[in-house]
Design a protein around this motif. Structure first.
Motif, PDB file in Angstrom:
ATOM      1  N   ASN A  45       6.727   5.827  -3.379  1.00 51.16           N
ATOM      2  CA  ASN A  45       7.259   4.968  -4.446  1.00 51.16           C
ATOM      3  C   ASN A  45       6.300   3.839  -4.784  1.00 51.16           C
ATOM      4  O   ASN A  45       6.064   3.529  -5.944  1.00 51.16           O
ATOM      5  N   LYS A  46       5.729   3.201  -3.747  1.00 53.46           N
ATOM      6  CA  LYS A  46       4.774   2.113  -3.981  1.00 53.46           C
ATOM      7  C   LYS A  46       3.515   2.652  -4.659  1.00 53.46           C
ATOM      8  O   LYS A  46       2.934   2.001  -5.529  1.00 53.46           O
ATOM      9  N   TRP A  47       3.087   3.855  -4.260  1.00 53.50           N
ATOM     10  CA  TRP A  47       1.902   4.459  -4.883  1.00 53.50           C
ATOM     11  C   TRP A  47       2.141   4.610  -6.386  1.00 53.50           C
ATOM     12  O   TRP A  47       1.312   4.214  -7.204  1.00 53.50           O
ATOM     13  N   HIS A  48       3.302   5.195  -6.739  1.00 53.14           N
ATOM     14  CA  HIS A  48       3.610   5.414  -8.156  1.00 53.14           C
ATOM     15  C   HIS A  48       3.752   4.093  -8.912  1.00 53.14           C
ATOM     16  O   HIS A  48       3.263   3.969 -10.028  1.00 53.14           O
ATOM     17  N   SER A  49       4.405   3.124  -8.310  1.00 50.44           N
ATOM     18  CA  SER A  49       4.723   1.893  -9.045  1.00 50.44           C
ATOM     19  C   SER A  49       3.552   0.917  -9.120  1.00 50.44           C
ATOM     20  O   SER A  49       3.433   0.181 -10.104  1.00 50.44           O
ATOM     21  N   ARG A  50       2.681   0.901  -8.100  1.00 43.94           N
ATOM     22  CA  ARG A  50       1.627  -0.116  -8.087  1.00 43.94           C
ATOM     23  C   ARG A  50       0.215   0.449  -8.022  1.00 43.94           C
ATOM     24  O   ARG A  50      -0.663  -0.004  -8.744  1.00 43.94           O
ATOM     25  N   TRP A  51       0.001   1.413  -7.149  1.00 45.59           N
ATOM     26  CA  TRP A  51      -1.362   1.860  -6.888  1.00 45.59           C
ATOM     27  C   TRP A  51      -1.983   2.624  -8.052  1.00 45.59           C
ATOM     28  O   TRP A  51      -3.127   2.361  -8.413  1.00 45.59           O
ATOM     29  N   SER A  52      -1.267   3.557  -8.617  1.00 48.35           N
ATOM     30  CA  SER A  52      -1.837   4.362  -9.705  1.00 48.35           C
ATOM     31  C   SER A  52      -2.325   3.476 -10.843  1.00 48.35           C
ATOM     32  O   SER A  52      -3.464   3.617 -11.304  1.00 48.35           O
ATOM     33  N   HIS A  53      -1.474   2.546 -11.278  1.00 49.01           N
ATOM     34  CA  HIS A  53      -1.859   1.657 -12.385  1.00 49.01           C
ATOM     35  C   HIS A  53      -2.967   0.707 -11.962  1.00 49.01           C
ATOM     36  O   HIS A  53      -3.889   0.437 -12.741  1.00 49.01           O
ATOM     37  N   GLY A  54      -2.888   0.205 -10.738  1.00 46.89           N
ATOM     38  CA  GLY A  54      -3.912  -0.716 -10.248  1.00 46.89           C
ATOM     39  C   GLY A  54      -5.283  -0.063 -10.168  1.00 46.89           C
ATOM     40  O   GLY A  54      -6.295  -0.662 -10.557  1.00 46.89           O
ATOM     41  N   LEU A  55      -5.325   1.178  -9.699  1.00 45.48           N
ATOM     42  CA  LEU A  55      -6.599   1.898  -9.625  1.00 45.48           C
ATOM     43  C   LEU A  55      -7.152   2.149 -11.023  1.00 45.48           C
ATOM     44  O   LEU A  55      -8.359   1.983 -11.260  1.00 45.48           O
ATOM     45  N   GLU A  56      -6.286   2.539 -11.945  1.00 42.51           N
ATOM     46  CA  GLU A  56      -6.726   2.758 -13.331  1.00 42.51           C
ATOM     47  C   GLU A  56      -7.269   1.468 -13.926  1.00 42.51           C
ATOM     48  O   GLU A  56      -8.329   1.478 -14.555  1.00 42.51           O
ATOM     49  N   ASP A  57      -6.552   0.372 -13.729  1.00 43.00           N
ATOM     50  CA  ASP A  57      -6.989  -0.913 -14.280  1.00 43.00           C
ATOM     51  C   ASP A  57      -8.346  -1.329 -13.726  1.00 43.00           C
ATOM     52  O   ASP A  57      -9.148  -1.948 -14.431  1.00 43.00           O
ATOM     53  N   ASP A  58      -8.593  -0.988 -12.465  1.00 42.22           N
ATOM     54  CA  ASP A  58      -9.870  -1.339 -11.826  1.00 42.22           C
ATOM     55  C   ASP A  58     -10.936  -0.257 -12.032  1.00 42.22           C
ATOM     56  O   ASP A  58     -12.027  -0.348 -11.460  1.00 42.22           O
ATOM     57  N   GLU A  59     -10.598   0.779 -12.809  1.00 41.25           N
ATOM     58  CA  GLU A  59     -11.507   1.895 -13.097  1.00 41.25           C
ATOM     59  C   GLU A  59     -11.990   2.580 -11.827  1.00 41.25           C
ATOM     60  O   GLU A  59     -13.168   2.888 -11.664  1.00 41.25           O
ATOM     61  N   LEU A  60     -11.046   2.810 -10.914  1.00 39.03           N
ATOM     62  CA  LEU A  60     -11.344   3.500  -9.665  1.00 39.03           C
ATOM     63  C   LEU A  60     -10.736   4.893  -9.698  1.00 39.03           C
ATOM     64  O   LEU A  60      -9.682   5.109 -10.295  1.00 39.03           O
TER      65      LEU A  60
END
Length: 130
Positions: A83-98
């Protein structure tokens, strides 16, 4: 919480090619509702592929811990809930271009995919598992 893997199972999975490791990771992450990363005092450890900066992820604690050697021997395996991966990590990685380095083996071989693709595959697997 996942059942610990025995050494025979670990050895067998380590023989998988990158695509088969990816399929294994997707199924394990959805079944166990967690994904594993390595962290140090600065946060999540990173890998560099030819084109991308990546966050390596593993399906089980044992595989993540097997990377905590040499330069990374101070790192700790850490589980992130799905749940945390879907809610925070996916978008955070995209925003950081990772990108995401999928279940790299000891030769640093693994698929590199974008967070939105990874998120999509996890959600597809979750739908199949219901």
């Amino acid at each position: 919480m996942a059942t610990p893997l025995d050494q025979t199972k670990i050895d067998n999975i380590n023989q998988y090619d990158a695509e088969k490791r990816y399929q294994y990771l997707i199924k394990e992450v959805v079944a166990n509702r967690e994904i594993w990363i390595l962290t140090d005092e600065h946060g999540c450890v990173m890998l560099n592929s030819e084109d991308e900066d990546c966050v390596p992820v593993w399906p089980n604690k044992e595989f993540a811990e097997s990377w905590a050697t040499g330069d990374w021997d101070h790192c700790k395996a850490e589980a992130i809930s799905l749940n945390k991966w879907h809610s925070r990590w996916s978008h955070g990685l995209e925003d950081d271009e990772l990108a995401v380095a999928i279940f790299p083996n000891q030769n640093e071989e693994g698929l590199v995919i974008f967070p939105d693709e990874f998120d999509f595959e996890l959600k597809q697997q979750a739908r199949k598992s219901k």
